[in-house]
Each structure stands twice: as structure tokens, then as C-alpha cells.
Write an enzyme that holds these catalytic residues in place. Structure first.
Site, short mmCIF file in Angstrom:
data_model
loop_
_atom_site.label_atom_id
_atom_site.label_comp_id
_atom_site.label_asym_id
_atom_site.label_seq_id
_atom_site.Cartn_x
_atom_site.Cartn_y
_atom_site.Cartn_z
N ASP A 32 0.13 -6.64 6.77
CA ASP A 32 -0.44 -5.48 6.07
C ASP A 32 -1.76 -5.81 5.36
O ASP A 32 -2.33 -4.96 4.68
CB ASP A 32 0.56 -4.95 5.03
N HIS B 190 0.86 6.54 -1.43
CA HIS B 190 -0.28 6.04 -2.21
C HIS B 190 -1.20 7.24 -2.46
O HIS B 190 -1.36 8.09 -1.59
CB HIS B 190 -1.10 5.01 -1.42
N ARG C 61 4.60 3.58 -5.80
CA ARG C 61 4.19 2.17 -5.81
C ARG C 61 3.74 1.70 -7.19
O ARG C 61 4.37 0.86 -7.80
CB ARG C 61 3.09 1.94 -4.78
N CYS D 133 -7.33 3.11 3.74
CA CYS D 133 -6.48 1.92 3.49
C CYS D 133 -7.17 0.64 3.95
O CYS D 133 -6.92 -0.42 3.39
CB CYS D 133 -5.16 2.05 4.24
N ARG E 290 4.67 -7.89 0.72
CA ARG E 290 3.21 -7.93 0.56
C ARG E 290 2.75 -8.85 -0.57
O ARG E 290 1.54 -9.03 -0.75
CB ARG E 290 2.64 -6.51 0.36
N1 ARG Z 1 2.16 -0.84 5.28
C1 ARG Z 1 1.37 -0.76 4.09
C2 ARG Z 1 2.24 -0.49 2.89
O1 ARG Z 1 3.20 0.22 3.01
C3 ARG Z 1 0.34 0.32 4.24
C4 ARG Z 1 -0.62 0.39 3.09
C5 ARG Z 1 -1.58 1.53 3.17
N2 ARG Z 1 -2.59 1.41 2.22
C6 ARG Z 1 -3.11 2.40 1.48
N3 ARG Z 1 -4.12 2.14 0.74
N4 ARG Z 1 -2.60 3.60 1.49
O2 ARG Z 1 2.01 -1.00 1.82
#
Ligand code: ARG
Length: 283
Positions: free
Chosen positions: A73, A172, A143, A273, A98
Site C-alpha cells: 500500500d 478517508h 481511520r 491517494c 501499514r
Molecule cells: N489500501 C489502502 C488503505 O486501505 C488504500 C489507501 C488509500 N489512500 C487514500 N489516501 N485514500 O489504507
């Protein structure tokens, strides 16, 4: 274009990107990620390259961070920090999958002349924090922790407007809201675009109050990650599938630049992203 369509001005931007050499979907931390579905890393790299080239062609400066094996990621560099005036507030990721990225982003900022602020609270960088004129819009609900909103208000000494996300597909802030004018005069309000259904009632009311001229994007365009876009004030880099948003942008005098990142959408990410804005910092 009607004579009333505003003229837009391109502002040169500096972005941090990461070539998706190790891209795959091996775990699921958002509803888009299905590890059982095959991914095509070479295609992801080609699509990413087209975004990189589109930025360069329009005069933007791109910095690159080395991709790391086992951190698929990392291509989504928007989550790698939040940067204003050469100060990089680095992420603390919600999910263990992550967290290995954190040290790489911190090191990159340190080695590239930024002052690094290590966070105390869970936050996913520019995925959830967007600079809109004088204020920082901050996403909560999936998040970034509420405490991180208070923390960035202190770190950057700016007003932070917390916005609550309610649809797990738009986990996000940058999947549901896009700032179209990266640079405005002090006190001026930038144009933003957003997906109303991604927010709770109170946040929608707050957005209507602060941004009465915002572009409200249809669900169909939001669902193809149309809002996950980058803008230099004139050119707006969007998914070619967001055709309604494309027309709305033209009506407002922006120039849509269509870049297809369908393969990266399998990881739940799009154009924004893959793009972290670097404001300030030495060269
Ligand atoms: N797979 C990543 C996650 O779930 C995707 C992140 C996408 N990033 C963003 N800035 N929206 O964290």
C-alpha cells in the site's frame, strides 16, 4: 464556456509519489480490497506511470520514495504525511498491515530537508487531512483518531474542521472531498467538491455553511472514486469514469485531465491517494 465561467490559474505543485513495484492486494482493510481477486502489478505500474507523466507534462515537480517489498500500500503516498511550510506530520497507521511504512516516510522527510513531527495519535496523513485555504479539513470515523485532529491544530496552529465519514467505501476524507484551489489568498475560500452522502448530517451542514459554492458530486461519480482527485487550480486530475464530475468541472472553468488508475482501485485508492502534496521544505 460561458462568459461567466471563471478563469482558473495553474499553480506549480510538488508531489511525493511511490512507484507501485510491489503492488498487490494481500490483505483487506477497506471494502474495495478483495485478496482473492487477482491483481496485475505491471498494469498498476503502467497506470501509475501515466499519472506521473501527466503531472510532469503540466509542469509539476515529482519526488519519489523507494517502494518497499512487503508494503504493497506504499503507493498511496497521500497517507505518508501531512506537510505545510516544510513541517511533515507523519502518519501512525490504524492497521498493522501499514505500520511498516511509517519509518520509511519519516526517513524520507528527514533526508529531504523537512522537519518531522512524530505523532502521538493515529492518523493517516493527507488521506484524512486536507488544507482548504486557512483551515484544515479533517476526516474522522474510520481511520484518523479524533485526538489527531486536536494534535494537528496545535502542530500547524490552524483551525481544524472535523468531518465525520459514514460510508465504509469512503473511509478517508480524500475519497469523498477534493480541494480544487490548492492556493488562495489569505481569508479567501477555495472551491471544493464533495460527495454529500459520504458525510453525516452535521458535517454536511458544516460544509454547506462554509462552502456554499461547492460542487456537489453525484453518487455515481463518487462510486468510481471521482473525488479522489488532485488539482493545481486549473487542471483537475480525475478518473475518466467520473463523467458527471468532469462536466461539472468544465462548467466551473477547470480543465479535467483524465487518468485511469483502475488497477490501483483494487486496493481502494485512486489519483489523490497516490499523490502527497509537499508544501515548503528545502531542496
Ligand atoms: N489500501 C489502502 C488503505 O486501505 C488504500 C489507501 C488509500 N489512500 C487514500 N489516501 N485514500 O489504507
Amino acid at each position: 464556456m460561458s462568459p461567466l465561467t471563471p478563469a482558473r490559474t495553474r499553480q506549480s505543485r510538488r508531489y511525493l509519489m511511490c512507484r507501485p513495484e510491489h503492488f498487490t492486494v494481500s490483505y483487506s482493510i477497506n471494502p474495495w480490497m478483495e485478496p482473492a481477486k487477482p491483481t496485475d502489478t505491471a498494469l498498476a505500474v503502467r497506470q501509475w506511470q501515466s499519472l506521473y507523466e501527466a503531472y510532469i507534462a503540466l509542469g509539476h515537480e515529482i519526488e519519489l520514495i523507494d517502494p518497499q517489498p512487503g508494503l504493497p500500500d506504499m503507493v498511496y503516498t497521500a497517507n505518508g504525511g501531512f506537510v505545510i511550510d516544510g513541517v511533515a506530520y507523519v502518519p501512525r497507521f490504524r492497521y498493522a498491515e501499514r505500520q511498516g511504512e511509517e519509518q520509511h516516510f519519516s526517513r524520507w522527510f528527514r533526508e529531504n530537508g523537512f522537519r518531522v513531527v512524530e505523532p502521538e495519535h493515529t492518523n493517516e496523513g493527507e488521506g484524512d487531512f486536507l488544507l482548504a485555504g486557512d483551515v484544515i479539513l479533517a476526516g474522522r470515523g474510520f481511520r484518523s483518531a479524533d485526538d489527531s485532529h486536536r494534535e494537528i491544530a496545535r502542530v500547524f496552529d490552524r483551525e481544524v474542521v472535523s468531518l465525520t465519514l459514514v460510508d465504509p467505501r469512503f473511509y478517508h476524507l480524500d475519497t469523498a472531498l477534493s480541494v480544487l484551489d490548492p492556493v488562495v489568498a489569505p481569508g479567501e475560500t477555495p472551491t471544493i467538491a464533495y460527495l454529500p452522502g459520504a458525510f453525516d448530517d452535521a458535517s454536511r451542514a458544516e460544509l454547506e455553511r462554509r462552502f456554499p459554492d461547492a460542487i456537489r458530486v453525484a453518487d455515481a461519480d463518487g462510486a468510481v472514486f471521482g473525488l479522489n482527485s488532485a488539482s493545481d487550480g486549473e487542471n483537475v486530475f480525475i478518473s475518466p469514469r467520473a463523467t458527471g464530475f468532469e462536466a461539472q468541472l468544465r462548467e466551473r472553468g477547470y480543465t479535467p485531465q483524465l487518468v485511469d488508475l483502475s488497477e490501483l482501485l483494487l486496493g481502494g485508492g485512486g489519483i489523490k491517494c497516490c499523490t502527497l502534496e509537499l508544501r515548503g521544505g528545502e531542496r
